[in-house]
Structures are given as structure tokens and as C-alpha cells.
Scaffold this motif. Structure first.
Motif, PDB file in Angstrom:
ATOM      1  N   GLU B  58      20.008  46.309 -20.067  1.00 18.53           N
ATOM      2  CA  GLU B  58      18.638  46.805 -19.970  1.00 18.53           C
ATOM      3  C   GLU B  58      18.010  46.467 -18.618  1.00 18.53           C
ATOM      4  OE1 GLU B  58      14.768  46.202 -22.842  1.00 18.53           O
ATOM      5  OE2 GLU B  58      15.915  44.464 -22.171  1.00 18.53           O
ATOM      6  N   PHE B  59      18.369  45.297 -18.069  1.00 15.72           N
ATOM      7  CA  PHE B  59      17.688  44.866 -16.839  1.00 15.72           C
ATOM      8  C   PHE B  59      18.229  45.552 -15.587  1.00 15.72           C
ATOM      9  CE2 PHE B  59      20.974  41.643 -17.612  1.00 15.72           C
ATOM     10  CZ  PHE B  59      21.651  41.664 -16.404  1.00 15.72           C
ATOM     11  N   VAL B  60      19.295  46.350 -15.746  1.00 11.47           N
ATOM     12  CA  VAL B  60      19.734  47.147 -14.591  1.00 11.47           C
ATOM     13  C   VAL B  60      18.938  48.442 -14.617  1.00 11.47           C
ATOM     14  CG1 VAL B  60      21.656  48.257 -13.429  1.00 11.47           C
ATOM     15  CG2 VAL B  60      22.043  46.156 -14.684  1.00 11.47           C
ATOM     16  N   ARG B  61      18.042  48.528 -13.670  1.00 14.15           N
ATOM     17  CA  ARG B  61      17.082  49.615 -13.703  1.00 14.15           C
ATOM     18  C   ARG B  61      17.713  50.930 -13.234  1.00 14.15           C
ATOM     19  NH1 ARG B  61      12.007  49.241 -16.102  1.00 14.15           N
ATOM     20  NH2 ARG B  61      11.532  51.458 -16.028  1.00 14.15           N
ATOM     21  N   GLY B  62      18.743  50.828 -12.455  1.00 16.31           N
ATOM     22  CA  GLY B  62      19.372  52.032 -11.922  1.00 16.31           C
ATOM     23  C   GLY B  62      19.762  51.810 -10.477  1.00 16.31           C
ATOM     24  N   VAL B  63      19.985  52.915  -9.781  1.00 20.88           N
ATOM     25  CA  VAL B  63      20.379  52.802  -8.383  1.00 20.88           C
ATOM     26  C   VAL B  63      19.439  53.646  -7.522  1.00 20.88           C
ATOM     27  CG1 VAL B  63      22.826  52.238  -8.652  1.00 20.88           C
ATOM     28  CG2 VAL B  63      22.104  54.614  -8.787  1.00 20.88           C
ATOM     29  N   ILE B  64      19.245  53.195  -6.290  1.00 17.40           N
ATOM     30  CA  ILE B  64      18.443  53.973  -5.344  1.00 17.40           C
ATOM     31  C   ILE B  64      19.271  54.211  -4.074  1.00 17.40           C
ATOM     32  CG2 ILE B  64      16.229  53.096  -6.195  1.00 17.40           C
ATOM     33  CD1 ILE B  64      16.236  51.341  -3.548  1.00 17.40           C
ATOM     34  N   ASN B  65      18.777  55.139  -3.295  1.00 16.79           N
ATOM     35  CA  ASN B  65      19.401  55.452  -2.015  1.00 16.79           C
ATOM     36  C   ASN B  65      18.672  54.696  -0.926  1.00 16.79           C
ATOM     37  OD1 ASN B  65      20.151  56.661   0.426  1.00 16.79           O
ATOM     38  ND2 ASN B  65      18.892  58.470   0.055  1.00 16.79           N
ATOM     39  N   LEU B  66      19.373  53.760  -0.321  1.00 22.52           N
ATOM     40  CA  LEU B  66      18.766  53.021   0.777  1.00 22.52           C
ATOM     41  C   LEU B  66      19.472  53.462   2.056  1.00 22.52           C
ATOM     42  CD1 LEU B  66      16.679  50.642   1.228  1.00 22.52           C
ATOM     43  CD2 LEU B  66      18.700  49.220   1.522  1.00 22.52           C
ATOM     44  N   ARG B  67      18.895  54.430   2.737  1.00 24.38           N
ATOM     45  CA  ARG B  67      19.467  54.980   3.970  1.00 24.38           C
ATOM     46  C   ARG B  67      20.971  55.244   3.845  1.00 24.38           C
ATOM     47  NH1 ARG B  67      15.974  51.331   5.421  1.00 24.38           N
ATOM     48  NH2 ARG B  67      17.573  49.747   5.600  1.00 24.38           N
ATOM     49  N   GLY B  68      21.321  55.940   2.788  1.00 18.37           N
ATOM     50  CA  GLY B  68      22.702  56.387   2.691  1.00 18.37           C
ATOM     51  C   GLY B  68      23.626  55.478   1.905  1.00 18.37           C
ATOM     52  N   THR B  69      23.161  54.279   1.558  1.00 24.23           N
ATOM     53  CA  THR B  69      24.005  53.480   0.677  1.00 24.23           C
ATOM     54  C   THR B  69      23.313  53.345  -0.673  1.00 24.23           C
ATOM     55  OG1 THR B  69      23.052  51.489   1.581  1.00 24.23           O
ATOM     56  CG2 THR B  69      25.202  52.116   2.422  1.00 24.23           C
ATOM     57  N   ILE B  70      24.133  53.149  -1.683  1.00 21.61           N
ATOM     58  CA  ILE B  70      23.600  53.066  -3.038  1.00 21.61           C
ATOM     59  C   ILE B  70      23.379  51.606  -3.383  1.00 21.61           C
ATOM     60  CG2 ILE B  70      24.161  53.470  -5.447  1.00 21.61           C
ATOM     61  CD1 ILE B  70      25.522  56.027  -4.618  1.00 21.61           C
ATOM     62  N   VAL B  71      22.147  51.305  -3.772  1.00 17.57           N
ATOM     63  CA  VAL B  71      21.770  49.921  -4.034  1.00 17.57           C
ATOM     64  C   VAL B  71      21.262  49.829  -5.479  1.00 17.57           C
ATOM     65  CG1 VAL B  71      20.163  48.083  -3.391  1.00 17.57           C
ATOM     66  CG2 VAL B  71      21.184  49.519  -1.618  1.00 17.57           C
ATOM     67  N   PRO B  72      21.790  48.891  -6.241  1.00 17.50           N
ATOM     68  CA  PRO B  72      21.320  48.743  -7.622  1.00 17.50           C
ATOM     69  C   PRO B  72      19.981  48.002  -7.677  1.00 17.50           C
ATOM     70  CG  PRO B  72      22.986  47.099  -7.168  1.00 17.50           C
ATOM     71  CD  PRO B  72      22.871  47.940  -5.925  1.00 17.50           C
ATOM     72  N   ILE B  73      19.174  48.359  -8.671  1.00 14.99           N
ATOM     73  CA  ILE B  73      17.869  47.722  -8.828  1.00 14.99           C
ATOM     74  C   ILE B  73      17.862  46.934 -10.142  1.00 14.99           C
ATOM     75  CG2 ILE B  73      15.374  48.102  -9.016  1.00 14.99           C
ATOM     76  CD1 ILE B  73      16.541  48.962  -6.358  1.00 14.99           C
ATOM     77  N   PHE B  74      17.472  45.676 -10.039  1.00 18.02           N
ATOM     78  CA  PHE B  74      17.385  44.830 -11.223  1.00 18.02           C
ATOM     79  C   PHE B  74      15.917  44.620 -11.571  1.00 18.02           C
ATOM     80  CE2 PHE B  74      21.402  44.061  -9.295  1.00 18.02           C
ATOM     81  CZ  PHE B  74      22.267  43.845 -10.355  1.00 18.02           C
ATOM     82  N   ASP B  75      15.628  44.786 -12.853  1.00 22.86           N
ATOM     83  CA  ASP B  75      14.255  44.580 -13.328  1.00 22.86           C
ATOM     84  C   ASP B  75      14.130  43.108 -13.688  1.00 22.86           C
ATOM     85  OD1 ASP B  75      11.910  44.414 -14.739  1.00 22.86           O
ATOM     86  OD2 ASP B  75      12.207  46.304 -15.813  1.00 22.86           O
ATOM     87  N   LEU B  76      13.408  42.354 -12.845  1.00 21.04           N
ATOM     88  CA  LEU B  76      13.373  40.906 -13.013  1.00 21.04           C
ATOM     89  C   LEU B  76      12.696  40.510 -14.327  1.00 21.04           C
ATOM     90  CD1 LEU B  76      14.476  38.578 -11.457  1.00 21.04           C
ATOM     91  CD2 LEU B  76      12.284  38.272 -10.351  1.00 21.04           C
ATOM     92  N   ARG B  77      11.664  41.277 -14.703  1.00 20.21           N
ATOM     93  CA  ARG B  77      10.959  40.962 -15.954  1.00 20.21           C
ATOM     94  C   ARG B  77      11.934  41.090 -17.131  1.00 20.21           C
ATOM     95  NH1 ARG B  77       6.530  43.707 -15.483  1.00 20.21           N
ATOM     96  NH2 ARG B  77       4.952  42.069 -15.615  1.00 20.21           N
ATOM     97  N   ALA B  78      12.693  42.187 -17.120  1.00 16.99           N
ATOM     98  CA  ALA B  78      13.657  42.391 -18.199  1.00 16.99           C
ATOM     99  C   ALA B  78      14.748  41.328 -18.146  1.00 16.99           C
ATOM    100  CB  ALA B  78      14.276  43.781 -18.085  1.00 16.99           C
ATOM    101  N   ARG B  79      15.090  40.905 -16.926  1.00 13.90           N
ATOM    102  CA  ARG B  79      16.119  39.878 -16.775  1.00 13.90           C
ATOM    103  C   ARG B  79      15.672  38.578 -17.422  1.00 13.90           C
ATOM    104  NH1 ARG B  79      20.114  37.783 -17.374  1.00 13.90           N
ATOM    105  NH2 ARG B  79      21.698  37.083 -15.886  1.00 13.90           N
TER     106      ARG B  79
END
Lengths: 766, 162
Positions: B58-79
Motif C-alpha cells: 500500500e505504501f508504494v504510491r507508484g512511479v513518476i518520471n524524473l527527467r527520463g528515469t523512473i523513480v518510485p514514490i513511497f507514501d511515508l504516512r502509509a509506511r
């Protein structure tokens, strides 16, 4: 261009790099950084230049470099102090080396005494120091006093006959050394030596560096052709080495790596014999793949007793024989003459604009340090740097196609200039993409060239007669793809030789020629490269394949696959029909390795077999790995892409068409065939508009031509994407093969069709 | 060689300086303040959505595009086990490097840059396993308690089965 020319080109590229490095190092040394690291770097550079020069027979360069190296050696261990004077001399020496390299590259010839003055100073420096130093003892300085005279055992240069003008033998002009040591060596290689891929030629080259060497091949053992055993070794060499400094240990050291694979005797001859003219020395005859070729050739041309002048490039196979037959009677002395630079007593030479180095400018004697760079035809670039450019160009292509898609009809009508600009942009980006891909592209030759040997081995082991034909080996393909191609091709050819081609008697019985043919071809077809392995053997035995597949549980016992599906079964994991596990293939790994390797690089494998006539396996590979053709779909609200290579068709079906099966899964009937259904939204735990009456289905082909239907919420369209790794910053995610960035900057995930299908099987099994 | 020694000394001095104090980026989740060492932070961005990653916690929010690389986003509250954040444009993603990977963590807001002395870092009181697992220590700044996030712990165990 021959292999030798290729090697030479590489050597000159390296020389140019090394010369640059020399400049850098001496700039630092001059500036006062006189540490041993820098000296070592200089020493290594000179040594590399000398080594290569020796291999190609540039004797003037070798001689000078050797004297220079000796001085550096003394400087390195402190016997000669690195004064400003010495430093200046070294810098001058670098220039001379550069001139020698340039001359060698352009085929020009330098003055015989060019650099002699410097050389004498090297010797003087070395000698002067040695006089004060008793410890130099046995290492007579004489050795360095004299023009280094390498003995040419490299006869690869037969081809140069036409190029190089005949010349007075440089060796004859070299002052003879006072002799204190004369050694006789007999060298009888065993079969094992060749089997371990050792090459006597290399040993002789090493030996030649020890001193004046002459060799004689003892060929009396060679049997008549009828009794000739191709892999046996019948040759012994008698070698004599004359050198003031050489020791038995030094000679034995040369043979260190082949110890046990040959018989060697080393004896010192009491009184040093008069130095025989080197030109009369018998050349070493050697061929890597078998002395047999050479020995055979000897017999054929009827000069078995004469020491044969024989060139054997490290890769020599049939070509070596050809070369030999062109010049069977060429003696070593003639060769040596053609290779040695003719002394030109007149004016200092000016480099002619030669075909090899059009950029090489005529060099003046010593003033123009700036223009000494040897012409560079290629540069070596870190692969990472190229990949970065490839990635960015990939992005550019996608942005460009996104821009073009944004132009609707009204915009097109209103902004004609913009449209024209976009068209030019499209062309330019396409050109840029092609050029960048060309940088990474390499001819498939590098992989194909390993196959003849494999086929030969296979033929010997199986007792079959097999001929390999290769077509289109200059077809270029991405470097990463090439690296992944070697294993699959090896397995496929093994499979063809082991299972495809029949034994000679069977072939004759079937009315075919005794010799089976395996044809290996590469061609470009659109955005793909097709690699085809074709044999004229028995074809796939479908009954047996089906039987084995059922026995081994590769397919359920009650299914009735089509012929084509049966053929594809040979790629199933754990499948092997060979009744016995043979040495070559039949361990049940192999063909599934082919499939997984090829899938990994986004390709596909197709087999077509015709019973009794042969089998054709086609590898379809992407030209590039950077850009992937995909179908963009929506699952829930998130964008996903499915690789186009795995899509069979996309359809819209009504909810009622899905049938339940007892396992709780769903199946869908498509054109009379029941296909397993994966609801991506459910599988990926997304909210989807399940209330809709009709669903979009992407019909995909998974491994072994089994189809799977993916339910998606929307199908948006085809496009090209750049594959991005999820693992780079995260970790592997089940069912996802990677990610990609869409034109709007959002991330879309790539559906791993095979992975989903495998998971499904595991789930059902559990 | 002398010059070399000198450089070594300087290196030691700066190491001592770094040893004594550190700078933190402080951010808030609800009422609570947390911090990470400033040297690990690469970028701070406004929340702009992420592509959800299937088969992850649940705490893995998804991935975003950071200038061409894929970076995962963690939801700290959910963590921390407080349920998923409902992000708005005002929420913030702090992009950090963890080992050789870049990750983003979703927080409510970035509040401050704090300089604290390493000696003031206290151990996390034993008791709650979530606290000890995810925090490296606790530091007091302006009478506020700041929890030091253990990034390696936060990003581990993202897979559903792991």
C-alpha cells in the motif's frame, strides 16, 4: 580488407592513442612530476608500440623502440638519472617513434640512419652508467649498442609483396654482434599443444626477441597423404639462437606455457658459430587449426623437404591454405626483403599521401611537434556515452511523433509553416536515430565467424558430413543484440547438426547428397533482422516430438496441437527428443535457452519443418533495443503498454462471451479456439469500469504459441516508446516488464505477457 | 609527500566538523516532524500524480518520471501505518538517493532546514517496533521532536510477498 589489414588498422589506432599518452606523460614529467608511475606508463606505451611493430614486421620501428625502451628501463631502475637532458632526449625520441609509426602506416620508408644519433645517445647513456656500475655484470651493454635485428618469423605479410618495394635486407646491413652464446633447441609440439590453441608461431616470435634465431622444420616424419592423419603433428623444429646474453632459463621461459605439450631440448653449442645470415633462416611454419593444412599443402606442391614459407594468421583456416598456394615457393629471405624498409641514402623522406592515411601530413624533420599525430580513423568511446546519446535520441523521436500527432486537420490548415517545420524535424530525427543506431551497430560477422569451427567439430563428433554456408554476414545489428546472439546460434546449429542432418548413408538412401548443408543467413527485413538457420536434413519428427512432449508433461496428454504448434514444442523448457543424451545436444536445455535469450532481446523464433527435406529456424530480432513498438492501453485509469511483437489482434467482445471454467478462471472463444483470459484490472488490482457491456481484449501470444487474452479498459493506439528499467531505482514487479515515459510525461508500465501467463499457471496449480 | 600529508590533515578536520553537526531537511506528516540528512536529498517537487504499481504494498504510491528515469514514490504516512495519504497539489515529494537508487517519499510539507549536533541525537525508545525499525534516532530542535528517517528501512519490503 583482410584480417591482417584490420589488425593493422587497430594497431595504428592504438599507436596514436599511445603517442598521445606519451606526450601527456612527458608534459607532466617536464613539469617536474618525475614519479615512477609516469615512467612506467611511458615504458608500457613504448613497449606496446614495439610489440605490435614486431608482430607486423616494422623492423626500423622495433629497433628504435627497443633502444629507447632500454634507456627507459635504466632510468626506471635508477641506473640513469632523469636529468633535463635525458628528458629532452626522450621527448625527441617520442617524435621519432611517431615518425616511424607514420612511415609504417603510410608505407613510406625513413632514412636508414634516421634516429641513429638519438639511438647512439641512448646507448652512450646506458653505457656510461654501466661503466660505473659493476652490478650490471653479465648483461653486456653491447646488446643495446647495436641495431636491434628482429628475426622475422611473421610471414603473415605475404600479402605485402605487392605493396612494398623490393629492398635491401636491413638485417644484412646490421652490424653483427660478437657472439658469446649459441644455443640449439629442438622443439617437437604434441597434438595437445594445438588442441590447447597454442600457436608455435607465437613461440618463435618470442624466441626471435632473444637474439638471432634460425629455425629449420624437420619434415621427414610426414607420411604419404594416404596415411595422413589430419590432427596429428608430424613436424619438429630445430632452432638455433645466437645471442650474447641469452640463458637456458630465458629460452625455457618462452616455452613455459606449452610445457608438457611438447618435447624440448636446449643445448649450448661450445663455440659460437659464425652468424649465418638471418635471411637464410628457415621460417617457422604454423597454422593454428592444424598443421595438417600446411603439411598437406607441402605434399601437394611437392616441396616437402624445403622449409616452407608459410603464413599463418591466428585465424588461419582455409584462407591460410589459399594464401600458401599463391606463393608456395616464396622463401623467407625473399619475404624478409620485401618487408624490410629499403634504405634511402638521399633526402629525408616525405610521407606520400597514402590510401591508408590520407590525413598524414608530410612531416618535417623535428620542428613540427604539433603535427606529429598519426592519422586517426576511429575513436574508442565508452559504451555508456553512446547509450546516453541513443536514449536521448529515443526520447527525441517520441517527442517528435507526439508533436506530429497533436496536429489535427484544423491546425494543419492554419499553420502550414509549422507543419512543414515538423516534417523537416521528423526527417532529421529519423536520420539522427539511424546514425546513432549505426554507431552501435556491428556486422553479424563477429558471431557468424565462430560457427565454421563449431560445424567442423560437430561433423567430426557425429561422423556426419556437414557443410556450412553463410550469407549476409555483413548485415549490421545492435551490439547488445549481437552479444546475445552467440548462445542461441550455437544451440541452433548444434541442433541442426545433431538432430537435423542425417548420417551420410541415410542421406544417400534418401536420394540426397552425402554432405548435409547448414545455411546461416542474416538479412534485414523492415525494422527487423532475420537470422535464419536452415538445414537440408530430416526435418522435425513430429510424432516423436508430440510423444515426448506428452511423456514429459510439456503439454497436457489430451490436446491435439497443429503441426506448427508441434514444431514450436522443441523450444519448450525441459524438452529434448534425443534418445540418448549426446555430447553435443540433447540435455533438454538448449532450444529453450534459444527462446528465452531471444525473447529477452525482444525477438521471436519461428520453426518451419518439412519432413525429409529439412528445417528452417528463423530468428526475428529488433534492429535496436532502444525503441519498442507498443500498443497503448488503459487499465483502470492508468496507462499500460503491451509490446506489439506479442500482440496477435485486438478485439471488442461482449461480456457474455466470457465463459467460466471450474478453476474459477475465464476463457474466451476466439475463432473456434478457447483462450485463457486475464483481466488486467483484477490482476493489477485497479478500479475499472466493469459495468460496461463490451470489453476490449488484447489477444497476445505467449511462449509456445499459446495465446492469452488480456482484458483492458481502453485501447488507445500504437506508438513507439523507449524502454526504461524499473529495477534501476526500484525492484522487479511481477507482471511488469518495465516502464516507459509517454509523450505527456507520465509513466506507463509495460505488461509482461509471458510473466502473467506463467503466474496464471502457477496460480492454477496451487 | 608533505603536501599529501597536509591534505590528509585537512580531510580529517573536515571529517571532524561533519562529525559534530549535520544538516537535516525537516518535513511534516500530520503534526509530526521528521528529518533526513540534507546530503541525501536530490530534489523537492510538488505532488503531480504517480502511475500506480501493481503487486506492491500500500505504501508504494507508484512511479513518476524524473527527467527520463523512473523513480518510485513511497507514501511515508502509509509506511508508518496511518493509512494512505490523499495527496493534493500542496503535498510534496522529496527525492532522495538511497544507496545507488533514487526514491521519492510523499510527505505533507517540507518545513525547514535544521542544523543539529550529532551528540544531540537520541536513541529511539524501545517498545514500538515500527518506530525502531523506521527511525535512526530522535533529535530535539526548538523543543520539537524530529524523527530521523532510516531510508533503507522505509524503502525495503515494498513487494507484496516480501
Amino acid at each position: 580488407m583482410s584480417d591482417l589489414d584490420d589488425f593493422k588498422a587497430t594497431y595504428f589506432d592504438e599507436c596514436s592513442e599511445l603517442l598521445n599518452e606519451l606526450e601527456e606523460q612527458f608534459a607532466a614529467i617536464e613539469a617536474g612530476e618525475r614519479d615512477s608511475d609516469r615512467l612506467n606508463a611511458v615504458f608500457r606505451a613504448i613497449h606496446s608500440i614495439k610489440g605490435g611493430a614486431g608482430a607486423f614486421g616494422f623492423s626500423a620501428l622495433v629497433g628504435f623502440a627497443h633502444a629507447y625502451e632500454t634507456l627507459l628501463d635504466y632510468v626506471r631502475d635508477g641506473r640513469v638519472e632523469l636529468t633535463d637532458d635525458v628528458c629532452a632526449l626522450c621527448i625527441r625520441a617520442n617524435d621519432i617513434i611517431a615518425d616511424h609509426v607514420k612511415a609504417a602506416q603510410s608505407g613510406d620508408v625513413l632514412d636508414a640512419d634516421y634516429g641513429m644519433e638519438e639511438k647512439e645517445r641512448f646507448d652512450a647513456l646506458a653505457r656510461g652508467e654501466a661503466a660505473d656500475d659493476d652490478e650490471t655484470g653479465g648483461e653486456s651493454i653491447e646488446e643495446f649498442d647495436i641495431d636491434f635485428t628482429p628475426v622475422m618469423v611473421n610471414l603473415d605479410a605475404v600479402e605485402e609483396v605487392a605493396e612494398a618495394p623490393a629492398a635491401e635486407d636491413a638485417f644484412d646491413t646490421a652490424p653483427l654482434q660478437p657472439e658469446t652464446g649459441h644455443w640449439e633447441v629442438t622443439f617437437t609440439p604434441h597434438r595437445a599443444l594445438f588442441e590447447r590453441a597454442n600457436d608455435p608461431l607465437l613461440l618463435f616470435r618470442e624466441l626471435a626477441l632473444l637474439g638471432q634465431m634460425h629455425t629449420r622444420a624437420v619434415l621427414g616424419e610426414i607420411p604419404p597423404l594416404a596415411n595422413f592423419e589430419p590432427f596429428a603433428v608430424y613436424c619438429t623444429w630445430e632452432i638455433s639462437i645466437v645471442s650474447p646474453t641469452v640463458t637456458e632459463a630465458a629460452i625455457r621461459e618462452v616455452f613455459e606455457f606449452v610445457e608438457g605439450d611438447c618435447d624440448i631440448t636446449v643445448t649450448q653449442v661450445g663455440a659460437p658459430a659464425a652468424a649465418a645470415p638471418v635471411a637464410k633462416a628457415a621460417p617457422a611454419a604454423a597454422a593454428d587449426d592444424g598443421l595438417d593444412l600446411l603439411a598437406l599443402a607441402d605434399d601437394e606442391v611437392g616441396v616437402p623437404a624445403a622449409p616452407a614459407a608459410k603464413a599463418a594468421a591466428p585465424k588461419a583456416d582455409a584462407a591460410a591454405q589459399d594464401k600458401f598456394e599463391e606463393a608456395p615457393g616464396l622463401s623467407f629471405s625473399e619475404l624478409a626483403e620485401t618487408m624490410a624498409p629499403p634504405p634511402k641514402p638521399v633526402a629525408p623522406p616525405r610521407a606520400k599521401p597514402a590510401a591508408i592515411a590520407p590525413a598524414a601530413a608530410p612531416a618535417a624533420e623535428g620542428e613540427d611537434h604539433g603535427t606529429r599525430a598519426v592519422g586517426v580513423q576511429s575513436i574508442r568511446v565508452d559504451l555508456d556515452k553512446v547509450d546516453r546519446v541513443v536514449n536521448m535520441v529515443g526520447e527525441l523521436v517520441i517527442t517528435q511523433s507526439m508533436l506530429t500527432q497533436q496536429m489535427d486537420e484544423t491546425l494543419r490548415a492554419r499553420y502550414t509553416e509549422l507543419v512543414r517545420g515538423l516534417e523537416v524535424l521528423a526527417q532529421t530525427t529519423r536520420g539522427l536515430q539511424d546514425s546513432v543506431m549505426a554507431i552501435r551497430a556491428q556486422p553479424v560477422k563477429s558471431v557468424f565467424s565462430r560457427m565454421p569451427r563449431l560445424v567442423r567439430e560437430l561433423a567430426t563428433k557425429t561422423g556426419k558430413k556437414i557443410k556450412l554456408e553463410t550469407i549476409g554476414e555483413n548485415t549490421e545489428i545492435d551490439k547488445t543484440v549481437i552479444e546475445q546472439l552467440s548462445d542461441p546460434l550455437t544451440h541452433m546449429i548444434r541442433n541442426s547438426a545433431d538432430h537435423g542432418i542425417e548420417q551420410p548413408d541415410v542421406r544417400l538412401g534418401r536420394g540426397k547428397s552425402e554432405t548435409g548443408t547448414i545455411r546461416l543467413s542474416a538479412e534485414q527485413a523492415g525494422g527487423n533482422i532475420l537470422i535464419i538457420v536452415e538445414d537440408d536434413g530430416g526435418g522435425i519428427n513430429r510424432e516423436r516430438v508430440l510423444q515426448v512432449a506428452r511423456d514429459k508433461g510439456v503439454i497436457p496428454p489430451d490436446t491435439n496441437p497443429t503441426d506448427e504448434q508441434i514444431d514450436q514444442l522443441i523450444f519448450a523448457p525441459g524438452f529434448s527428443t534425443a534418445a540418448e543424451v549426446s555430447d553435443l545436444s540433447g540435455r533438454g536445455v538448449g532450444m529453450d535457452v534459444v527462446l528465452s535469450n531471444i525473447k529477452k532481446i525482444g525477438g521471436s523464433v519461428h520453426v518451419r519443418s518439412s519432413t525429409g527435406k529439412g528445417t528452417r529456424m528463423t530468428l526475428r530480432l529488433p534492429l535496436t533495443l532502444a525503441v519498442l513498438d507498443v500498443m497503448l492501453v488503459k487499465v483502470g485509469d492508468s496507462p499500460y503498454v503491451v509490446p506489439l511483437s506479442s500482440i496477435v489482434e485486438t478485439i471488442q467482445v461482449s461480456r457474455a462471451s466470457f465463459e467460466r471454467v471450474p478453476s474459477g478462471g475465464q476463457v474466451l472463444q476466439v475463432r473456434g479456439e478457447y483462450v485463457q483470459v486475464i483481466d488486467l484490472a483484477k490482476r493489477f488490482d485497479m478500479k475499472s469500469q466493469t459495468d460496461q457491456d463490451s470489453r476490449f481484449v488484447v489477444l497476445c501470444e505467449a511462449e509456445g504459441s499459446q495465446k492469452v487474452a488480456l482484458i483492458v479498459d481502453d485501447i488507445i493506439g500504437q506508438q513507439q516508446v523507449v524502454i526504461k528499467s524499473l529495477e534501476e531505482n526500484f525492484e522487479r514487479v511481477e507482471g511488469i516488464a518495465g516502464g516507459t515515459i509517454l509523450g505527456d510525461g507520465n509513466v506507463a508500465l509495460i505488461v509482461d505477457v509471458q510473466g502473467l501467463k506463467t503466474q496464471l499457471i502457477h496460480k492454477n496449480a496451487a | 609527500m608533505e603536501a599529501l600529508n597536509l591534505r590528509d590533515d585537512m580531510g580529517e578536520n573536515s571529517a571532524i566538523a561533519a562529525h559534530n553537526s549535520m544538516q537535516l531537511i525537516a518535513f511534516s506528516i500530520g503534526e509530526q516532524t521528521y528529518g533526513v540528512e540534507i546530503t541525501t536529498v536530490r530534489e523537492i517537487r510538488a505532488w503531480n500524480g504517480a502511475t500506480p504499481l501493481p503487486n506492491t504494498r500500500e505504501f508504494v504510491r507508484g512511479v513518476i518520471n524524473l527527467r527520463g528515469t523512473i523513480v518510485p514514490i513511497f507514501d511515508l504516512r502509509a509506511r508508518f501505518g496511518d493509512g494512505p495519504t490523499s495527496p493534493t497539489k500542496n503535498h510534496v515529494v522529496v527525492v532522495m538517493s538511497v544507496g545507488d537508487k533514487w526514491v521519492g517519499i510523499l510527505v505533507d510539507a517540507v518545513s525547514d532546514i535544521l542544523t543539529v549536533s550529532r551528540e544531540d541525537i537520541h536513541n529511539v525508545p524501545e517498545g514500538n517496533s515500527v518506530d525502531t525499525e523506521l527511525l535512526n534516532g530522535i533529535v530535539t530542535h526548538d523543543s520539537r521532536m524530529v524523527g530521523l528517517i532510516d531510508l533503507h528501512a522505509v524503502v525495503s519490503g515494498a513487494k507484496l510477498d516480501g
